[in-house]
Design a protein around this motif. Sequence first.
Motif, PDB file in Angstrom:
ATOM      1  N   VAL A 126      33.393  30.599  36.829  1.00  0.00           N
ATOM      2  CA  VAL A 126      34.120  31.749  36.292  1.00  0.00           C
ATOM      3  C   VAL A 126      33.113  32.622  35.564  1.00  0.00           C
ATOM      4  CG1 VAL A 126      35.929  32.518  34.715  1.00  0.00           C
ATOM      5  CG2 VAL A 126      36.204  30.366  35.954  1.00  0.00           C
ATOM      6  N   TRP A 127      33.050  33.879  35.935  1.00  0.00           N
ATOM      7  CA  TRP A 127      32.161  34.860  35.307  1.00  0.00           C
ATOM      8  C   TRP A 127      33.054  35.818  34.530  1.00  0.00           C
ATOM      9  CZ3 TRP A 127      26.784  35.914  36.560  1.00  0.00           C
ATOM     10  CH2 TRP A 127      26.286  37.109  36.030  1.00  0.00           C
ATOM     11  N   VAL A 128      32.822  35.952  33.248  1.00  0.00           N
ATOM     12  CA  VAL A 128      33.618  36.845  32.407  1.00  0.00           C
ATOM     13  C   VAL A 128      32.718  37.966  31.906  1.00  0.00           C
ATOM     14  CG1 VAL A 128      35.087  37.043  30.353  1.00  0.00           C
ATOM     15  CG2 VAL A 128      35.079  34.912  31.680  1.00  0.00           C
ATOM     16  N   ASN A 129      33.045  39.179  32.308  1.00  0.00           N
ATOM     17  CA  ASN A 129      32.310  40.357  31.860  1.00  0.00           C
ATOM     18  C   ASN A 129      33.050  41.007  30.706  1.00  0.00           C
ATOM     19  OD1 ASN A 129      29.963  40.718  33.346  1.00  0.00           O
ATOM     20  ND2 ASN A 129      30.991  41.786  35.005  1.00  0.00           N
ATOM     21  N   HIS A 130      32.287  41.589  29.803  1.00  0.00           N
ATOM     22  CA  HIS A 130      32.845  42.473  28.792  1.00  0.00           C
ATOM     23  C   HIS A 130      32.373  43.862  29.177  1.00  0.00           C
ATOM     24  CE1 HIS A 130      32.813  44.492  24.743  1.00  0.00           C
ATOM     25  NE2 HIS A 130      34.064  44.118  24.896  1.00  0.00           N
ATOM     26  N   LEU A 156      31.095  26.821  34.452  1.00  0.00           N
ATOM     27  CA  LEU A 156      30.775  26.108  35.692  1.00  0.00           C
ATOM     28  C   LEU A 156      31.735  24.932  35.821  1.00  0.00           C
ATOM     29  CD1 LEU A 156      26.891  26.133  35.360  1.00  0.00           C
ATOM     30  CD2 LEU A 156      28.359  27.755  36.570  1.00  0.00           C
ATOM     31  N   MET A 157      32.369  24.815  36.972  1.00  0.00           N
ATOM     32  CA  MET A 157      33.415  23.804  37.154  1.00  0.00           C
ATOM     33  C   MET A 157      33.131  22.895  38.339  1.00  0.00           C
ATOM     34  SD  MET A 157      36.775  26.059  36.200  1.00  0.00           S
ATOM     35  CE  MET A 157      36.545  27.278  37.483  1.00  0.00           C
ATOM     36  N   HIS A 158      31.931  22.352  38.394  1.00  0.00           N
ATOM     37  CA  HIS A 158      31.545  21.441  39.466  1.00  0.00           C
ATOM     38  C   HIS A 158      32.356  20.148  39.351  1.00  0.00           C
ATOM     39  CE1 HIS A 158      28.966  19.752  42.508  1.00  0.00           C
ATOM     40  NE2 HIS A 158      28.668  18.729  41.731  1.00  0.00           N
ATOM     41  N   CYS A 216      25.220  29.396  45.132  1.00  0.00           N
ATOM     42  CA  CYS A 216      25.396  30.822  44.847  1.00  0.00           C
ATOM     43  C   CYS A 216      26.772  31.150  44.261  1.00  0.00           C
ATOM     44  CB  CYS A 216      25.103  31.682  46.070  1.00  0.00           C
ATOM     45  SG  CYS A 216      23.387  31.559  46.603  1.00  0.00           S
ATOM     46  N   ASP A 217      27.485  30.145  43.768  1.00  0.00           N
ATOM     47  CA  ASP A 217      28.782  30.389  43.133  1.00  0.00           C
ATOM     48  C   ASP A 217      28.652  31.358  41.963  1.00  0.00           C
ATOM     49  OD1 ASP A 217      29.938  28.606  44.890  1.00  0.00           O
ATOM     50  OD2 ASP A 217      30.174  26.990  43.421  1.00  0.00           O
ATOM     51  N   VAL A 218      27.606  31.211  41.174  1.00  0.00           N
ATOM     52  CA  VAL A 218      27.413  32.076  40.008  1.00  0.00           C
ATOM     53  C   VAL A 218      27.225  33.526  40.466  1.00  0.00           C
ATOM     54  CG1 VAL A 218      25.881  32.595  38.060  1.00  0.00           C
ATOM     55  CG2 VAL A 218      26.511  30.224  38.562  1.00  0.00           C
ATOM     56  N   ALA A 219      26.386  33.738  41.460  1.00  0.00           N
ATOM     57  CA  ALA A 219      26.139  35.089  41.961  1.00  0.00           C
ATOM     58  C   ALA A 219      27.415  35.706  42.525  1.00  0.00           C
ATOM     59  CB  ALA A 219      25.055  35.058  43.042  1.00  0.00           C
ATOM     60  N   TYR A 220      28.130  34.947  43.342  1.00  0.00           N
ATOM     61  CA  TYR A 220      29.365  35.490  43.915  1.00  0.00           C
ATOM     62  C   TYR A 220      30.434  35.695  42.854  1.00  0.00           C
ATOM     63  CZ  TYR A 220      27.521  35.181  48.630  1.00  0.00           C
ATOM     64  OH  TYR A 220      26.774  35.359  49.758  1.00  0.00           O
ATOM     65  N   VAL A 225      36.895  41.376  32.447  1.00  0.00           N
ATOM     66  CA  VAL A 225      37.087  40.831  33.785  1.00  0.00           C
ATOM     67  C   VAL A 225      36.839  39.340  33.721  1.00  0.00           C
ATOM     68  CG1 VAL A 225      36.310  40.895  36.167  1.00  0.00           C
ATOM     69  CG2 VAL A 225      36.286  42.983  34.831  1.00  0.00           C
ATOM     70  N   SER A 226      37.764  38.568  34.224  1.00  0.00           N
ATOM     71  CA  SER A 226      37.520  37.135  34.355  1.00  0.00           C
ATOM     72  C   SER A 226      37.651  36.782  35.819  1.00  0.00           C
ATOM     73  CB  SER A 226      38.513  36.325  33.513  1.00  0.00           C
ATOM     74  OG  SER A 226      39.830  36.594  33.935  1.00  0.00           O
ATOM     75  N   VAL A 227      36.764  35.940  36.287  1.00  0.00           N
ATOM     76  CA  VAL A 227      36.690  35.717  37.723  1.00  0.00           C
ATOM     77  C   VAL A 227      36.404  34.278  38.048  1.00  0.00           C
ATOM     78  CG1 VAL A 227      35.400  36.310  39.790  1.00  0.00           C
ATOM     79  CG2 VAL A 227      35.948  38.050  38.167  1.00  0.00           C
ATOM     80  N   HIS A 228      36.939  33.848  39.158  1.00  0.00           N
ATOM     81  CA  HIS A 228      36.713  32.506  39.718  1.00  0.00           C
ATOM     82  C   HIS A 228      35.678  32.632  40.798  1.00  0.00           C
ATOM     83  CE1 HIS A 228      38.169  28.769  41.794  1.00  0.00           C
ATOM     84  NE2 HIS A 228      37.629  29.419  42.778  1.00  0.00           N
TER      85      HIS A 228
END
Length: 163
Positions: free
Chosen positions: A3-7, A21-23, A138-142, A160-163
Motif C-alpha cells: 500500500v502506497w499512501v501519498n500526501h 508491505l504485506m508479504h 515491483c509491487d512498491v513501484a506499481y 491517496v491510499s493504494v494497494h
Amino acid sequence: SSVWVNHAIVNRPRNLRALVLMHNTSFALQRQVLADAMECNRRNVGAGDATGLGMDSNETLATKYPGRWLPFTFSASGKRKLGSLLKTAFDDADQLIPAADGEYKCVATDLYAVQKEGDAQTLKLVESENPLLPESHCDVAYSCALAREAAGIVSARPFVSVH
C-alpha cells in the motif's frame, strides 16, 4: 502486496507518506488495511490490481467505496499506462520518495526495477528483481503508479491510499 499512501497538496509534489508491505498476509487482512486507510479521511481514494487473485478484493472495495476506489486491470496496456505515469511523475518532479542512499533506498530500487523494453510499437515493461526487497516483484513501484492513477479519480482529493 503493498500500500502506497501519498500526501498531496495542490501545486506541490506528492509525497510518500506511508508504505505498508504485506508479504504473506491474508486477503482479509489486506482488505482491512486498505479499508482502514480509506476510512482515515473521507477524501482518500485508491486503486488496486483487479486481475487474478485481486479481483475479489477490488470488487469488495469498489462496492464499499463507490467513486473512491478504482479496480485496475494489469494487462500489457495497463502496465504501459502505469509505467508512463511513473515516468511522467519523476520527469516532472511531481513525486517525492525517500533518499535513494538512505535507510529506505529499497523504494528507489523497486522503482528502478521497472524497465521499458522495445520501441513505441512493441513497448513493454519488464520487472527485474529488487535486490534489497526481493519479495516485492515491483509491487512498491506499481503501488506508486496506482496511487497516481487513483488521484485521477478526483484530482482535488488530497490523499491517496493504494494497494
